[in-house]
Design a protein around this motif. Structure first.
Motif, PDB file in Angstrom:
ATOM      1  N   TRP A 136       0.848  -1.191   0.000  1.00  0.00           N
ATOM      2  CA  TRP A 136       0.000   0.000   0.000  1.00  0.00           C
ATOM      3  C   TRP A 136       0.882   1.239   0.000  1.00  0.00           C
ATOM      4  CZ3 TRP A 136      -3.075   2.031   4.829  1.00  0.00           C
ATOM      5  CH2 TRP A 136      -3.806   3.187   4.456  1.00  0.00           C
ATOM      6  N   ARG A 137       0.757   2.019  -1.058  1.00  0.00           N
ATOM      7  CA  ARG A 137       1.482   3.279  -1.112  1.00  0.00           C
ATOM      8  C   ARG A 137       0.507   4.425  -0.874  1.00  0.00           C
ATOM      9  NH1 ARG A 137       6.511   4.202  -2.583  1.00  0.00           N
ATOM     10  NH2 ARG A 137       6.720   2.212  -3.668  1.00  0.00           N
ATOM     11  N   HIS A 138       0.587   4.987   0.318  1.00  0.00           N
ATOM     12  CA  HIS A 138      -0.269   6.125   0.682  1.00  0.00           C
ATOM     13  C   HIS A 138       0.387   7.399   0.161  1.00  0.00           C
ATOM     14  CE1 HIS A 138      -1.984   9.242   3.295  1.00  0.00           C
ATOM     15  NE2 HIS A 138      -2.999   8.442   3.457  1.00  0.00           N
ATOM     16  N   PRO A 139      -0.402   8.312  -0.451  1.00  0.00           N
ATOM     17  CA  PRO A 139       0.204   9.492  -1.079  1.00  0.00           C
ATOM     18  C   PRO A 139       1.065  10.333  -0.124  1.00  0.00           C
ATOM     19  CG  PRO A 139      -2.208   9.626  -1.069  1.00  0.00           C
ATOM     20  CD  PRO A 139      -1.842   8.233  -0.679  1.00  0.00           C
ATOM     21  N   GLU A 140       0.668  10.434   1.148  1.00  0.00           N
ATOM     22  CA  GLU A 140       1.482  11.225   2.081  1.00  0.00           C
ATOM     23  C   GLU A 140       2.349  10.364   2.995  1.00  0.00           C
ATOM     24  OE1 GLU A 140      -2.131  12.950   2.909  1.00  0.00           O
ATOM     25  OE2 GLU A 140      -1.797  13.523   0.821  1.00  0.00           O
ATOM     26  N   LEU A 141       1.802   9.265   3.445  1.00  0.00           N
ATOM     27  CA  LEU A 141       2.529   8.447   4.427  1.00  0.00           C
ATOM     28  C   LEU A 141       3.557   7.523   3.783  1.00  0.00           C
ATOM     29  CD1 LEU A 141      -0.557   7.509   6.623  1.00  0.00           C
ATOM     30  CD2 LEU A 141       1.185   9.221   7.155  1.00  0.00           C
ATOM     31  N   GLY A 142       3.488   7.400   2.465  1.00  0.00           N
ATOM     32  CA  GLY A 142       4.435   6.515   1.780  1.00  0.00           C
ATOM     33  C   GLY A 142       4.023   5.057   1.900  1.00  0.00           C
ATOM     34  N   LEU A 143       5.007   4.180   1.795  1.00  0.00           N
ATOM     35  CA  LEU A 143       4.744   2.747   1.842  1.00  0.00           C
ATOM     36  C   LEU A 143       4.371   2.320   3.265  1.00  0.00           C
ATOM     37  CD1 LEU A 143       4.876   0.847  -0.581  1.00  0.00           C
ATOM     38  CD2 LEU A 143       7.104   0.080   0.249  1.00  0.00           C
ATOM     39  N   VAL A 144       3.203   1.730   3.421  1.00  0.00           N
ATOM     40  CA  VAL A 144       2.767   1.231   4.730  1.00  0.00           C
ATOM     41  C   VAL A 144       2.911  -0.288   4.719  1.00  0.00           C
ATOM     42  CG1 VAL A 144       0.897   1.214   6.415  1.00  0.00           C
ATOM     43  CG2 VAL A 144       1.068   3.106   4.779  1.00  0.00           C
ATOM     44  N   SER A 145       3.516  -0.840   5.766  1.00  0.00           N
ATOM     45  CA  SER A 145       3.762  -2.287   5.822  1.00  0.00           C
ATOM     46  C   SER A 145       2.459  -3.063   5.992  1.00  0.00           C
ATOM     47  CB  SER A 145       4.710  -2.589   6.983  1.00  0.00           C
ATOM     48  OG  SER A 145       4.643  -3.962   7.308  1.00  0.00           O
ATOM     49  N   PRO A 146       2.346  -4.202   5.300  1.00  0.00           N
ATOM     50  CA  PRO A 146       1.156  -5.050   5.500  1.00  0.00           C
ATOM     51  C   PRO A 146       1.014  -5.498   6.952  1.00  0.00           C
ATOM     52  CG  PRO A 146       2.760  -6.150   4.062  1.00  0.00           C
ATOM     53  CD  PRO A 146       3.244  -4.761   4.288  1.00  0.00           C
ATOM     54  N   ALA A 147       2.146  -5.643   7.633  1.00  0.00           N
ATOM     55  CA  ALA A 147       2.085  -6.033   9.045  1.00  0.00           C
ATOM     56  C   ALA A 147       1.303  -4.988   9.842  1.00  0.00           C
ATOM     57  CB  ALA A 147       3.495  -6.183   9.609  1.00  0.00           C
ATOM     58  N   GLU A 148       1.301  -3.728   9.342  1.00  0.00           N
ATOM     59  CA  GLU A 148       0.580  -2.664  10.033  1.00  0.00           C
ATOM     60  C   GLU A 148      -0.867  -2.532   9.546  1.00  0.00           C
ATOM     61  OE1 GLU A 148       2.382   1.241   9.732  1.00  0.00           O
ATOM     62  OE2 GLU A 148       1.385   1.918  11.560  1.00  0.00           O
ATOM     63  N   PHE A 149      -1.095  -2.627   8.221  1.00  0.00           N
ATOM     64  CA  PHE A 149      -2.452  -2.331   7.749  1.00  0.00           C
ATOM     65  C   PHE A 149      -3.344  -3.559   7.601  1.00  0.00           C
ATOM     66  CE2 PHE A 149      -0.420  -2.706   3.498  1.00  0.00           C
ATOM     67  CZ  PHE A 149      -1.366  -3.457   2.808  1.00  0.00           C
ATOM     68  N   ILE A 150      -2.772  -4.766   7.462  1.00  0.00           N
ATOM     69  CA  ILE A 150      -3.637  -5.951   7.336  1.00  0.00           C
ATOM     70  C   ILE A 150      -4.474  -6.164   8.611  1.00  0.00           C
ATOM     71  CG2 ILE A 150      -3.690  -8.479   7.065  1.00  0.00           C
ATOM     72  CD1 ILE A 150      -2.939  -7.498   4.431  1.00  0.00           C
TER      73      ILE A 150
END
Ligand code: C2E
Ligand code: MG
Ligand code: MG
Ligand code: MG
Length: 285
Positions: free
Chosen positions: A64-78
């Motif tokens: 997941w590439r968030h426009p401001e936050l950058g790459l978010v780890s799947p370990a965090e968003f799943i």
């Protein structure tokens, strides 16, 4: 976890936990529109036969590439996607996108390999999942034998009776299942026998210090031998060194996945990897 506890009223919140739940809230809001905004993408990591070093499969890993936050780890968003139910629509997108990509590589004439897709607890609780997956395969034209679903040991053992029934349905449809992160949960061996799985994925936490840690060596050897006696294949995750590879191969581990071979790659880069490592079938290899 902090958020979960918060629902049940007052608990101990450290400033760190508050910050993390504020971030979680922000992420969750953004995740709701991530699909429609085209912010999600899949990377693919090769799975290699220990003996022949040939490509056996690829695992699709969500990014997941968030426009401001950058790459978010799947370990965090799943986990957020699971808790909110968003994982159902995201998970369906993952299966469709991975299957479509697999079919496109198959059509391009690369030697066939299996596409492995992670499924979450919430997805596996849906009684209609086997039919949904079968419909997607039909829609994209990928034969069932080229798809594998990875379910973590923790999820499998949480509701083994339900999982046995679901696995039987995938089995009937010719869709393979494997147990992910094996060794981190608490497997009941009697259930393992009843699961319609064909492969155990040895968790990378046992592979990391494999060459120096005697206990990890013993655990890995035991898992491989257990799998063999149950007629299951094994794949080791997180293989980064030749020493790890050699030990695993020597113990009879069937397949390897890890940075030693390749990091997870965007589709275009994976195509380049395929060109370099696996000649198209038509070239008469
Ligand atoms: P997993 O399914 O166990 O995936 C393996 C993780 O190990 C991936 O992390 C991969 O990038 C990483 N990895 C692979 N080779 C190496 C290596 O040699 N060394 C090290 N240190 N790491 C390696 P990633 O991509 O960050 O994914 C983390 C977890 O997020 C996955 O663990 C899986 O549980 C979950 N996940 C990823 N994509 C999906 C998805 O589409 N759906 C669901 N439900 N979960 C997903
Ligand atoms: Mg996995
Ligand atoms: Mg894993
Ligand atoms: Mg893992």
């Amino acid at each position: 976890r902090a958020k979960q506890e918060g629902r049940h009223g007052a608990r101990f919140f450290t400033p760190e936990m508050q910050a993390s739940s504020a971030r979680n809230l922000q992420l969750l809001n953004a995740l709701r529109s991530a699909l429609e905004r085209d912010e999600l993408t899949l990377h693919y990591q090769p799975q290699i036969a220990a003996g022949s070093r040939r490509l056996i499969g690829a695992e699709a890993l969500l990014r997941w590439r968030h426009p401001e936050l950058g790459l978010v780890s799947p370990a965090e968003f799943i986990p957020l996607a699971e808790e909110s139910g968003l994982i159902l629509s995201i998970g369906e997108w993952v299966i469709r996108t991975a299957a479509r990509q697999a079919e496109s590589w198959r059509q391009a004439g690369f030697p066939p390999f299996i596409m492995a897709v992670n499924v979450s607890a919430a997805q596996f609780k849906q009684p209609e999942l086997p039919e949904l997956v079968a419909d997607i395969l039909h829609e994209v034209g990928l034969p069932a034998e080229y798809l594998e679903l990875e379910l973590t040991e923790g999820v499998a053992m949480h509701n083994p009776q339900g999982v046995i029934a679901m696995m039987a349905q995938f089995h009937e449809r010719g869709i393979r299942m494997s147990i992910d992160d094996f060794g981190t949960g608490y497997s009941s061996l009697s259930y393992l026998k009843k699961f319609k799985v064909y492969k155990l994925k040895i968790d990378q936490s046992f592979v990391r210090d494999l060459t120096s840690d005697q206990e990890d060596k013993a655990i890995v050897a035991a898992v491989i031998s257990l799998a063999k006696s149950l007629g299951l294949k094994t794949i080791a995750e997180g293989v980064e060194t030749v020493e790890q590879l050699d030990y695993l191969h020597q113990q009879g581990c069937d397949e390897m996945q890890g940075y030693l071979f390749s990091k997870p790659l965007p589709a275009e880069a994976f195509t380049d990897w395929l060109r370099a490592h696996a000649e198209p079938a038509s070239s008469g290899d």
